[in-house]
Motif scaffolding. Structure first.
Motif, mmCIF file in Angstrom:
data_model
loop_
_atom_site.group_PDB
_atom_site.id
_atom_site.type_symbol
_atom_site.label_atom_id
_atom_site.label_comp_id
_atom_site.label_asym_id
_atom_site.label_seq_id
_atom_site.Cartn_x
_atom_site.Cartn_y
_atom_site.Cartn_z
ATOM 1 N N GLN A 55 1.303 26.964 -37.251
ATOM 2 C CA GLN A 55 1.960 28.141 -36.691
ATOM 3 C C GLN A 55 1.078 28.777 -35.622
ATOM 4 O O GLN A 55 1.562 29.182 -34.554
ATOM 5 N N ARG A 56 -0.210 28.873 -35.906
ATOM 6 C CA ARG A 56 -1.134 29.454 -34.927
ATOM 7 C C ARG A 56 -1.227 28.589 -33.678
ATOM 8 O O ARG A 56 -1.336 29.111 -32.561
ATOM 9 N N LEU A 57 -1.173 27.269 -33.862
ATOM 10 C CA LEU A 57 -1.217 26.369 -32.708
ATOM 11 C C LEU A 57 0.005 26.548 -31.830
ATOM 12 O O LEU A 57 -0.097 26.596 -30.591
ATOM 13 N N LEU A 58 1.172 26.682 -32.440
ATOM 14 C CA LEU A 58 2.397 26.896 -31.669
ATOM 15 C C LEU A 58 2.305 28.197 -30.872
ATOM 16 O O LEU A 58 2.665 28.242 -29.686
ATOM 17 N N ALA A 59 1.831 29.242 -31.516
ATOM 18 C CA ALA A 59 1.701 30.530 -30.828
ATOM 19 C C ALA A 59 0.650 30.456 -29.728
ATOM 20 O O ALA A 59 0.816 31.025 -28.640
ATOM 21 N N GLY A 60 -0.437 29.742 -29.994
ATOM 22 C CA GLY A 60 -1.497 29.640 -29.009
ATOM 23 C C GLY A 60 -1.156 28.743 -27.837
ATOM 24 O O GLY A 60 -1.854 28.777 -26.818
ATOM 25 N N TRP A 61 -0.097 27.943 -27.973
ATOM 26 C CA TRP A 61 0.306 27.032 -26.887
ATOM 27 C C TRP A 61 1.091 27.756 -25.795
ATOM 28 O O TRP A 61 1.313 27.207 -24.721
ATOM 29 N N LEU A 62 1.525 28.969 -26.063
ATOM 30 C CA LEU A 62 2.242 29.754 -25.061
ATOM 31 C C LEU A 62 1.396 29.912 -23.800
ATOM 32 O O LEU A 62 0.168 29.980 -23.878
ATOM 33 N N PRO A 63 2.023 29.916 -22.623
ATOM 34 C CA PRO A 63 3.465 30.025 -22.381
ATOM 35 C C PRO A 63 4.214 28.691 -22.382
ATOM 36 O O PRO A 63 5.361 28.633 -21.929
ATOM 37 N N ASN A 64 3.587 27.622 -22.869
ATOM 38 C CA ASN A 64 4.248 26.321 -22.883
ATOM 39 C C ASN A 64 5.056 26.130 -24.169
ATOM 40 O O ASN A 64 4.647 26.587 -25.240
ATOM 41 N N TRP B 127 14.173 15.364 -37.660
ATOM 42 C CA TRP B 127 14.194 16.175 -36.448
ATOM 43 C C TRP B 127 14.758 17.574 -36.678
ATOM 44 O O TRP B 127 15.253 18.218 -35.762
ATOM 45 N N ASN B 128 14.688 18.046 -37.916
ATOM 46 C CA ASN B 128 14.992 19.447 -38.174
ATOM 47 C C ASN B 128 13.810 20.293 -37.702
ATOM 48 O O ASN B 128 12.651 19.898 -37.872
ATOM 49 N N PHE B 129 14.099 21.445 -37.120
ATOM 50 C CA PHE B 129 13.030 22.342 -36.693
ATOM 51 C C PHE B 129 12.372 22.975 -37.917
ATOM 52 O O PHE B 129 13.031 23.608 -38.728
ATOM 53 N N LEU B 130 11.070 22.812 -38.015
ATOM 54 C CA LEU B 130 10.301 23.502 -39.040
ATOM 55 C C LEU B 130 9.705 24.788 -38.496
ATOM 56 O O LEU B 130 9.562 25.769 -39.213
ATOM 57 N N ALA B 131 9.344 24.755 -37.234
ATOM 58 C CA ALA B 131 8.791 25.934 -36.559
ATOM 59 C C ALA B 131 8.838 25.680 -35.064
ATOM 60 O O ALA B 131 8.772 24.532 -34.611
ATOM 61 N N LEU B 132 8.963 26.738 -34.284
ATOM 62 C CA LEU B 132 8.954 26.619 -32.825
ATOM 63 C C LEU B 132 8.501 27.936 -32.229
ATOM 64 O O LEU B 132 8.642 28.993 -32.835
ATOM 65 N N ASN B 133 7.922 27.846 -31.028
ATOM 66 C CA ASN B 133 7.428 29.074 -30.412
ATOM 67 C C ASN B 133 8.467 29.673 -29.473
ATOM 68 O O ASN B 133 9.551 29.100 -29.236
ATOM 69 N N ALA C 99 8.539 9.103 -49.475
ATOM 70 C CA ALA C 99 9.718 9.961 -49.384
ATOM 71 C C ALA C 99 9.326 11.364 -48.987
ATOM 72 O O ALA C 99 8.270 11.870 -49.345
ATOM 73 N N ALA C 100 10.203 11.986 -48.214
ATOM 74 C CA ALA C 100 9.916 13.347 -47.755
ATOM 75 C C ALA C 100 10.419 14.355 -48.769
ATOM 76 O O ALA C 100 11.497 14.221 -49.318
ATOM 77 N N GLY C 101 9.643 15.353 -49.006
ATOM 78 C CA GLY C 101 10.079 16.444 -49.857
ATOM 79 C C GLY C 101 10.230 17.690 -49.012
ATOM 80 O O GLY C 101 10.403 17.633 -47.803
ATOM 81 N N THR C 102 10.187 18.831 -49.650
ATOM 82 C CA THR C 102 10.245 20.074 -48.910
ATOM 83 C C THR C 102 8.946 20.259 -48.130
ATOM 84 O O THR C 102 7.867 20.187 -48.701
ATOM 85 N N VAL C 103 9.082 20.451 -46.825
ATOM 86 C CA VAL C 103 7.904 20.535 -45.966
ATOM 87 C C VAL C 103 7.531 21.992 -45.751
ATOM 88 O O VAL C 103 8.333 22.780 -45.259
ATOM 89 N N ALA C 104 6.323 22.339 -46.140
ATOM 90 C CA ALA C 104 5.823 23.684 -45.904
ATOM 91 C C ALA C 104 5.007 23.678 -44.623
ATOM 92 O O ALA C 104 4.199 22.780 -44.394
ATOM 93 N N VAL C 105 5.229 24.659 -43.785
ATOM 94 C CA VAL C 105 4.536 24.729 -42.505
ATOM 95 C C VAL C 105 3.147 25.308 -42.714
ATOM 96 O O VAL C 105 2.992 26.410 -43.252
ATOM 97 N N ASP C 106 2.162 24.569 -42.302
ATOM 98 C CA ASP C 106 0.772 25.010 -42.404
ATOM 99 C C ASP C 106 0.555 26.197 -41.462
ATOM 100 O O ASP C 106 0.939 26.132 -40.292
ATOM 101 N N PRO C 107 -0.058 27.275 -41.924
ATOM 102 C CA PRO C 107 -0.337 28.411 -41.030
ATOM 103 C C PRO C 107 -1.134 28.013 -39.796
ATOM 104 O O PRO C 107 -0.981 28.610 -38.727
ATOM 105 N N ALA C 108 -1.966 26.975 -39.924
ATOM 106 C CA ALA C 108 -2.732 26.514 -38.763
ATOM 107 C C ALA C 108 -1.810 25.965 -37.684
ATOM 108 O O ALA C 108 -2.061 26.137 -36.484
#
Length: 222
Positions: free
Chosen positions: A68-77, A86-92, A57-66
């Motif tokens: 977050q860094r991957l999303l930021a580092g994927w820019l400009p993509n 399919w709820n957004f947890l984080a996006l760049n 079962a899914a509980g409250t999902v905490a976004v790993d800082p790692a």
């Protein structure tokens, strides 16, 4: 001529059919919960019984800082992290600007895709992508048969989107997507997926992405 291993074939056939069963199918209670097993113990119990362990079962999902860094580092993509529903947890920033997944307007990828006019205009090949997304979402829901939230989301979206209602009624199931992207699953968070979009080879997409991000940010993008 090789001798046919009929005993082996029978064993494999019975094993494959047994894997389809759940404890309830054979009159067993949900013994994993009664024994208060940890997640690895729970999965081991099911496998010893010849059963495929259901997703936890899914509980409250905490976004790993790692992540977050991957999303930021994927820019400009574009890149984003989705939970099992399919709820957004984080996006760049690129995901917000390219697809119209704007803060305050986009909380769920599927709902936004079917209800946002901005998203519809921005998404290339919206019609075939819609069929793929619905079939993928149905496949995702089948992984969590005891999670009623999938049916609730589908019912709510079918009530406001005729396109989704028509596609959902087809009962099609597959896992594929339009465009070029990588989908990574996170074993420690069942159902959570990291979506990394890539520019198609031999196109000017990469340059256009850089131009989009270099442009002034619109007032409603956050």
């Amino acid at each position: 001529m090789p001798v046919r291993d009929r005993h082996g074939e029978l064993r494999d056939f019975l094993r494959s059919r047994r894997a389809r069963l759940t404890p309830a199918d054979v009159g067993l209670p949900a013994i994993a919960g009664a024994l208060r097993l940890a997640e690895p113990e729970r999965a081991h119990l099911y496998r010893l019984a010849g059963l495929n362990p259901p997703e936890s079962a899914a509980g409250t999902v905490a976004v790993d800082p790692a992540h977050q860094r991957l999303l930021a580092g994927w820019l400009p993509n574009p890149a984003y992290l989705l939970d099992r529903h399919w709820n957004f947890l984080a996006l760049n920033t690129a995901a917000r600007e390219v697809f119209g997944y704007r803060p305050g307007l986009a909380h769920n990828c599927l709902i936004t895709f079917f209800t946002s006019a901005d998203c519809r205009v921005r998404w290339p090949g919206w019609v075939p992508a819609a069929a793929d997304m619905v079939a993928d979402f149905r496949a995702q829901s089948a992984r969590f048969p005891d999670d009623a939230r999938f049916a609730e989301l589908a019912a709510d979206l079918a009530g406001v989107s005729p396109e989704f209602a028509e596609l959902w009624a087809r009962h099609e199931v597959w896992e594929r997507s339009q465009g070029s992207k990588t989908v990574l699953t996170l074993p420690e968070l069942p159902g959570t997926r990291l979506i990394l979009h890539l520019p198609a080879a031999g196109t000017a997409t990469a340059d256009r992405l850089s131009q989009v991000l270099a442009a002034p940010v619109s007032a409603d993008s956050g």
